[in-house]
Design a protein around this motif. Structure first.
Motif, short mmCIF file in Angstrom:
data_model
loop_
_atom_site.label_atom_id
_atom_site.label_comp_id
_atom_site.label_asym_id
_atom_site.label_seq_id
_atom_site.Cartn_x
_atom_site.Cartn_y
_atom_site.Cartn_z
N LEU A 167 -4.99 19.18 4.77
CA LEU A 167 -5.93 18.08 4.89
C LEU A 167 -6.56 18.09 6.29
N PRO A 168 -7.72 17.48 6.45
CA PRO A 168 -8.29 17.36 7.79
C PRO A 168 -7.31 16.66 8.73
N SER A 169 -7.46 16.90 10.01
CA SER A 169 -6.58 16.28 11.00
C SER A 169 -6.74 14.77 10.98
N GLN A 170 -5.77 14.06 11.55
CA GLN A 170 -5.87 12.61 11.62
C GLN A 170 -7.12 12.19 12.39
N ARG A 171 -7.43 12.92 13.44
CA ARG A 171 -8.62 12.60 14.22
C ARG A 171 -9.88 12.73 13.36
N HIS B 82 -14.14 10.32 9.94
CA HIS B 82 -14.81 10.30 8.64
C HIS B 82 -14.78 8.91 8.02
N TYR B 83 -13.64 8.23 8.12
CA TYR B 83 -13.49 6.92 7.49
C TYR B 83 -13.79 5.76 8.45
N ALA B 84 -14.18 6.09 9.68
CA ALA B 84 -14.46 5.05 10.68
C ALA B 84 -13.28 4.08 10.77
N ASN C 40 -3.94 4.84 13.55
CA ASN C 40 -2.73 4.32 12.91
C ASN C 40 -3.00 3.92 11.46
N THR C 41 -4.24 3.56 11.13
CA THR C 41 -4.60 3.26 9.74
C THR C 41 -4.58 4.54 8.90
N VAL C 42 -5.11 5.62 9.46
CA VAL C 42 -5.07 6.92 8.78
C VAL C 42 -3.62 7.38 8.62
N ASP C 43 -2.82 7.18 9.66
CA ASP C 43 -1.41 7.57 9.60
C ASP C 43 -0.69 6.85 8.46
N ALA D 151 -0.94 17.83 7.73
CA ALA D 151 -0.55 17.44 6.38
C ALA D 151 -1.11 18.44 5.37
N PHE D 152 -0.28 18.76 4.37
CA PHE D 152 -0.66 19.74 3.35
C PHE D 152 -0.41 19.16 1.96
N VAL D 153 -1.27 19.53 1.01
CA VAL D 153 -1.06 19.14 -0.38
C VAL D 153 0.17 19.88 -0.90
N ARG D 154 1.09 19.13 -1.51
CA ARG D 154 2.32 19.74 -1.99
C ARG D 154 2.03 20.73 -3.11
N LYS D 155 2.63 21.90 -3.00
CA LYS D 155 2.48 22.92 -4.04
C LYS D 155 3.37 22.59 -5.23
N LYS D 156 2.89 22.91 -6.42
CA LYS D 156 3.72 22.76 -7.60
C LYS D 156 4.78 23.85 -7.63
N GLN D 157 6.02 23.44 -7.85
CA GLN D 157 7.12 24.38 -7.87
C GLN D 157 7.33 24.95 -9.27
#
Length: 257
Positions: free
Chosen positions: A34-38, A43-45, A49-52, A72-78
């Motif tokens: 995912l994009p960084s928290q910054r 992006h969401y203005a 801490n709200t993004v966190d 943060a990464f999208v969890r892979k299907k196992q």
């Protein structure tokens, strides 16, 4: 983006919903970062801490994982290790594998287990009734193990066996001396599996289970309480499987009676 003037939900929930939809529609595929928290905050203005908090929501839901210093990464299907009635079938005996090792081999994984403890003990009343043994004496043997597929712990397994069956057999040893595991020992001692009774539920894990199974945040466990009955209809084993829900599935193909 889902934010509107009429949306009164917390901003973190709105952001989490938007990211969740992006994961579900494939904008962020399994394994994608995912994009960084910054970047998300810009992006969401929104405040960092709200993004966190939004990312924490997705983490608790089991949709993403966070890696220290990476993001943060999208969890892979196992690939799922499946538990079902077929695993006990004699038609698989020519593989030379115990049921768990066979399930791992089907998924291209190497199975092994770690013994946590073996103990003769007094059962509680419910367990004594299930095994038709005394609840006032040390009438059962308890075996506790963690089962691994490659390096991943997938089951926390506790097995209770009537002491009269286990005494003097390989069931009291850490390394069960039979290629088909405990079920091979049972058969050698006159208890051939003829029927199983599995009671299945799901819940969130205990702190101990989180440690033994190395569970990521937001991953529940599947609990299977299994009873084996022999050719005479007598119970000879009760096993509690506590299974990582992100790495295990259930597969049953049984006749309707």
């Amino acid at each position: 983006m889902t934010n509107t003037d009429a949306d009164t939900r917390p901003r973190s929930q709105q952001i989490a919903d938007d990211l969740r939809n992006a994961i579900r529609d494939g904008t962020y595929e399994p394994g994608a970062q995912l994009p960084s928290q910054r970047a998300l905050a810009k992006h969401y203005a929104a405040a960092r801490n709200t993004v966190d908090e939004a990312l924490s929501i997705l983490s608790r839901e089991g949709l993403i994982t966070s890696q220290q210093g990476r993001g943060a990464f999208v969890r892979k299907k196992q690939t799922l290790i499946r538990l079902g009635s077929d695993r006990y079938s004699h038609k698989h005996r020519d593989t030379g594998l115990s049921p768990f090792l066979l399930e791992c081999a089907r998924q291209g994984k190497r199975g092994r287990f770690e013994v946590l403890g073996i103990k003769q003990m007094k059962p509680d009343r419910e367990l004594a009734q299930r095994l038709n043994v005394s609840a006032t004496t040390k009438s059962v043997l308890r075996r506790e193990n963690v089962f691994y597929a490659d390096d991943d712990p997938v089951y926390r397994v506790t097995t209770w066996i009537p002491w009269e069956i286990a005494r003097g057999t390989g069931l009291v040893e850490a390394e069960v001396p039979h290629q088909y595991g405990i079920h091979g020992v049972f058969e050698e001692n006159g208890h051939v599996m003829a029927r199983i009774n599995d009671e299945i539920s799901a819940r969130m894990p205990t702190p101990e289970e989180v440690g033994h199974l190395e569970l990521p945040e937001g991953v529940p466990v599947i609990e299977v309480l299994h009873t084996s009955l022999d050719q005479n209809g007598d119970p000879y084993e009760v096993t509690l499987f506590v299974m990582r829900a992100d790495m295990n599935g259930l597969s049953y193909n049984v006749p309707v009676e």
